[in-house]
Enzyme design. Structure first.
Site, PDB file in Angstrom:
ATOM      1  N   ASN A  61      -7.423  -2.388  -6.725  1.00 28.42           N
ATOM      2  CA  ASN A  61      -7.724  -3.686  -6.644  1.00 28.42           C
ATOM      3  C   ASN A  61      -7.311  -4.152  -7.846  1.00 28.42           C
ATOM      4  OD1 ASN A  61      -8.647  -4.147  -4.027  1.00 28.42           O
ATOM      5  ND2 ASN A  61     -10.594  -3.323  -4.636  1.00 28.42           N
ATOM      6  N   LYS A 112       0.705  -1.221  -0.035  1.00 28.49           N
ATOM      7  CA  LYS A 112       0.060  -0.107   0.013  1.00 28.49           C
ATOM      8  C   LYS A 112       0.970   1.308  -0.111  1.00 28.49           C
ATOM      9  CE  LYS A 112      -3.165  -2.873  -0.211  1.00 28.49           C
ATOM     10  NZ  LYS A 112      -3.910  -3.038  -1.443  1.00 28.49           N
ATOM     11  N   GLY A 160      -8.196  -3.969   2.322  1.00 29.04           N
ATOM     12  CA  GLY A 160      -9.576  -4.332   2.424  1.00 29.04           C
ATOM     13  C   GLY A 160     -10.116  -4.559   3.710  1.00 29.04           C
ATOM     14  N   ARG A 192     -25.999  -7.990  -2.424  1.00 23.00           N
ATOM     15  CA  ARG A 192     -25.373  -9.124  -2.395  1.00 23.00           C
ATOM     16  C   ARG A 192     -26.386 -10.117  -1.459  1.00 23.00           C
ATOM     17  NH1 ARG A 192     -18.827  -8.328  -1.551  1.00 23.00           N
ATOM     18  NH2 ARG A 192     -18.662  -6.453  -3.111  1.00 23.00           N
ATOM     19  N   ARG A 208      -7.983  -6.584 -10.068  1.00 23.74           N
ATOM     20  CA  ARG A 208      -8.834  -7.938 -10.448  1.00 23.74           C
ATOM     21  C   ARG A 208     -10.217  -7.494 -10.708  1.00 23.74           C
ATOM     22  NH1 ARG A 208     -11.947  -7.539  -6.139  1.00 23.74           N
ATOM     23  NH2 ARG A 208     -10.831  -7.211  -3.801  1.00 23.74           N
ATOM     24  N   LYS A 216      -2.004   1.858   9.108  1.00 24.34           N
ATOM     25  CA  LYS A 216      -2.267   0.863   8.567  1.00 24.34           C
ATOM     26  C   LYS A 216      -1.056  -0.150   8.059  1.00 24.34           C
ATOM     27  CE  LYS A 216      -5.954   3.346   5.982  1.00 24.34           C
ATOM     28  NZ  LYS A 216      -6.537   3.479   4.542  1.00 24.34           N
TER      29      LYS A 216
END
Lengths: 456, 131
Positions: free
Chosen positions: A290, A116, A165, A338, A292, A159
């Site tokens: 991200n 990150k 995530g 979802r 993906r 962090k």
């Protein structure tokens, strides 16, 4: 150029990729664990191959077994889906070292974005706005960190560089909390991510989660396809996503998205990707990328009319993009719920056999799901069993369709979070649009306290 | 190391008359001590409920081979007596041959998969009658 794809995933996304491959005329190999042997989508693939027992570590996360399966079946490409090995740079590298195509970015891109601190530095250099704070790992000594924190201004958040995530982070309100928080977070980072590096940022109090979808080919073309608001979250897990993000000036979105595209070109990005931002008081702050395909990609498909998975596979085959930025026209509003196999109020997973499965339909309603009546939801994996996606000309029309579709859907045999979605779609703050990432947790607490008071 | 592999090693130790085996790796170590009592009755996980028949299954995806391509004769055939650890087939993927081994002494009853077919983890390959 490949014509046979191994799908290294399970559930709804395995079926989503399978459909995209079939439409492109590509052959498919669906791998699965022993626990998924009865999944209905396996019979739709040209070949289905069991690669290991139920445990994800021995099946969907087992790189050696996946590579053997590709060799044995003659697949020349691997689509990792989301989760599992999708953002594992070592896996991407092994796939390519074996002479296969990895349907995703290069291992180098995954590696930069997985760190990150490196990601933030790359984004700053490309002119993407970031959360205030240095783009370097924190020094060892608390006194030095305290100086940096004071410069940023409390509250701050520390962090783990290897996190993401929502994992490996801690908020600090004042200097007295700093030393303990640093020690604990550093130890967690060392254990969970094998990387003790930490970084520090300004803590935003009421941000929204807004993200930009990008698509890049290997011929120097990059596009942004749309923005999404994914602020409706519980424990950093998205529950409802929508496109576009309501109430944000379009010229501001375009400006930030153009910078994302510039960043992609600068780092030589390939395939699909998502730039995640916090949005507060009219400003965007990059948090992570991200590398993906994402769970919530369908909302962008619904407003742009594009098939993002097919486009992703086409660029992996080396095809140049067939679109220019000016060809991308976003129309109407889309919302995704979802649907999870879980208790709607306690969130305890609810695996088991689905005895009744009545799906909604009609104009502007789409279901992405691998479930069927008689299907047994295994207890070993993510509880996502369906994505209910609706599209309307306006946000109001989409909200109305979401309500009707949710009320038509009947699932028996297991518990689902459909009742929670019905409550959320009716919630005044959600209907107004623009609620922050803490809204759902607060709403759950209030409605639960209210229910407890009602029972008393 | 899986339980079945430990059991296999234990059988080899018993046959060779070795009392203690120490294996030390970077992340773990394993010690198998043979106390000499009851080791001959170690249960085989692959033995079915009847106790006399066992299925040998593929442990990885690949193409099932009953012989090495350089050899003319099959590694095992029906009616043949085998010992625990004997190689009774191969699973090929990308030029790599993964051996299929008998887990216990016994006799091969029948072949359950056609050589040359694609098999996955857990696909039954041979049925064995335990000795």
């Amino acid at each position: 150029m490949f014509d046979k794809v191994l799908i290294a995933n399970r559930g709804e996304i395995a079926l989503r990729i399978l459909r995209a491959c079939r439409e492109l005329g590509l052959k498919t190999v669906a791998i699965h664990s022993q626990a998924d042997s009865d999944a209905g989508y396996l019979r739709l693939a040209d070949e289905a191959l069991c690669i290991g027992p139920a445990s994800p570590r021995e099946s969907y996360l087992n790189a050696a077994a996946l590579l053997l399966a590709a060799e044995a079946s003659g697949a020349q490409a691997i689509h990792p889906g989301y989760g599992f090995l999708s953002e594992n740079a070592d896996f991407a590298e092994r796939v390519e070292a074996q002479g296969l195509a990895f349907i995703g970015p290069t291992a180098a891109s995954i590696r930069i974005m997985g760190d990150k601190v490196a990601a933030k530095r790359a984004m700053r250099e490309a002119g993407v706005p970031c959360v205030p704070g240095p783009d370097s790992a924190l020094p060892e000594y608390v006194a030095e960190v305290a100086r940096i924190a004071a410069d940023i201004g409390y509250p701050v958040i520390i962090k783990a560089a290897g996190g993401g995530g929502g994992r490996g982070m801690r908020m600090i309100r004042e200097e007295a909390e700093l030393a303990d928080a640093l020690a604990v977070t550093r130890e967690e980072a060392r254990r969970a991510f094998a990387n003790p590096d930490l970084y520090i940022e300004k803590f935003l109090e009421h941000p929204r989660h807004v993200e930009i979808q990008v698509l890049c080919d290997t011929h120097g073309n990059a596009l942004w396809l749309g923005d999404r608001d994914c602020s409706m979250q519980r424990r950093n897990q998205k529950v409802i996503e929508e496109a576009p993000a309501p109430g944000i000036p379009r010229d501001l979105v375009t400006e930030v998205a153009d910078r994302c595209v510039a960043a992609c070109l600068r780092i030589g990005y390939r395939g699909v990707g998502t730039f995640e931002f916090l949005y507060e008081d009219g400003a965007f702050y990059f948090i992570e990328m991200n590398t993906r395909l994402q769970v919530e990609h369908p909302v962008t498909e619904m407003v742009s009319g594009l098939d993002i998975v097919q486009e992703q596979i086409r660029v992996a085959r080396g095809e140049p993009l067939r679109l220019r930025q000016s060809d991308i026209v976003r129309r109407g509003h889309a919302i995704e719920c979802r649907i999870n196999a879980e208790d709607p109020f306690t969130f305890t997973p609810s695996p088991g056999t689905i005895t009744r499965w009545d799906l909604p339909g009609g104009p502007g309603v789409r279901i992405d799901s691998h479930a069927l009546a008689g299907y047994c939801v295994p207890p070993y994996y993510d509880s996502l069993i369906a994505k209910l996606i609706v599209h309307g000309e306006t946000r109001e029309e989409a909200l109305g369709r979401a309500h009707i579709a949710l009320s038509e859907m009947v699932v028996e045999g297991i518990k689902t979070n459909i009742p929670l979605h019905l409550d959320l779609i009716a919630d005044a703050a959600f209907r107004a649009g623009g609620s922050d990432i803490h809204h759902l947790e607060k709403w759950l607490k209030t409605s639960r306290d209210g229910a407890a008071a009602g029972e008393a | 190391m899986e339980a079945a592999e430990i059991e296999q090693v234990a059988r080899w130790l018993e046959e060779a008359g070795i009392a203690v085996l120490d294996i030390t790796g970077p992340a773990r170590s394993i010690r198998i001590t043979m106390d000499g009592a009851g080791t001959a009755d170690l249960p085989s996980p692959a033995v079915s409920a009847g106790g006399s028949r066992a299925v040998v299954a593929a442990a990885s995806p690949g193409t099932f081979r009953d012989r090495h391509p350089l050899h003319g004769t099959p590694l095992a055939s029906e009616g043949q007596a085998v010992k625990a650890g004997d190689i009774i087939g191969l699973v090929e993927a990308g030029g790599v041959f993964v051996p299929v081994t008998a887990r216990a002494d016994g006799t091969i009853v029948r072949r359950l998969a056609e050589p040359g077919t694609l098999v996955g983890f857990g696909t039954p390959l041979w049925e064995l009658a335990a000795a």
